[in-house]
Design a protein around this motif. Sequence first.
Motif, PDB file in Angstrom:
ATOM      1  N   ARG A  38       0.822  -1.217   0.000  1.00 53.14           N
ATOM      2  CA  ARG A  38       0.000   0.000   0.000  1.00 53.14           C
ATOM      3  C   ARG A  38       0.856   1.266   0.000  1.00 53.14           C
ATOM      4  NH1 ARG A  38      -2.897  -3.451   3.364  1.00 53.14           N
ATOM      5  NH2 ARG A  38      -4.929  -3.989   2.529  1.00 53.14           N
ATOM      6  N   GLY A  43       4.959   6.872  -1.159  1.00 51.69           N
ATOM      7  CA  GLY A  43       3.707   7.368  -1.707  1.00 51.69           C
ATOM      8  C   GLY A  43       3.872   8.574  -2.607  1.00 51.69           C
ATOM      9  N   ARG A 104      -1.091  -0.972  -4.633  1.00 50.77           N
ATOM     10  CA  ARG A 104      -2.061  -0.410  -3.683  1.00 50.77           C
ATOM     11  C   ARG A 104      -2.761  -1.501  -2.871  1.00 50.77           C
ATOM     12  NH1 ARG A 104      -2.640   2.323  -8.372  1.00 50.77           N
ATOM     13  NH2 ARG A 104      -4.566   1.251  -8.926  1.00 50.77           N
TER      14      ARG A 104
END
Length: 166
Positions: A38, A43, A104
């Motif tokens: 994730r 990110g 993700r």
Amino acid sequence: MSALGTLTRRVGHHRWFGAAARLLVPADRIVGRLTRGRVVALGLIPSLVITTIGRRSGKPRSNPLLYVPDGDAYVVIGSNWGQTQQPAWSLNLLAEPTAEVDVRGRRIPVRAVLATGAERDRLWQLLVTEWPAYRAYVERAGDREIRVFRLEPTGRGAPAEPRSAG
């Protein structure tokens, strides 16, 4: 896109960035594993974790990679931050093109196709639009061919639902 993501793209072509990023890859692998894909590359850029089978060891090997979508497939590049040697994961894909990606939080089985000719040119444009620093990596890599792969989901079912944290 966040301000930090924009800054990362602007400095990504500098040699010092590649050196620093190589040092962070082991930490990124751990974060990716702990978050089940994730959170990868902090990110900041679209990233996935690819798991290949080691061509010599036969063991699973996982690496975080930037990707760009192409239909239902994922496009990745064996830039190795512009180093003169190929990244091990790309050699693994040439030996065994089946792999898995975590995107993700979804684990997706894929088959890697090495892009060539006009298809490689098309995919290259997608990649440098997302990460312009790839142009600098080509210069630093010298005579080494930088491979572009299209990771196509296999027919072994639809992408899995995100896995729970427990």
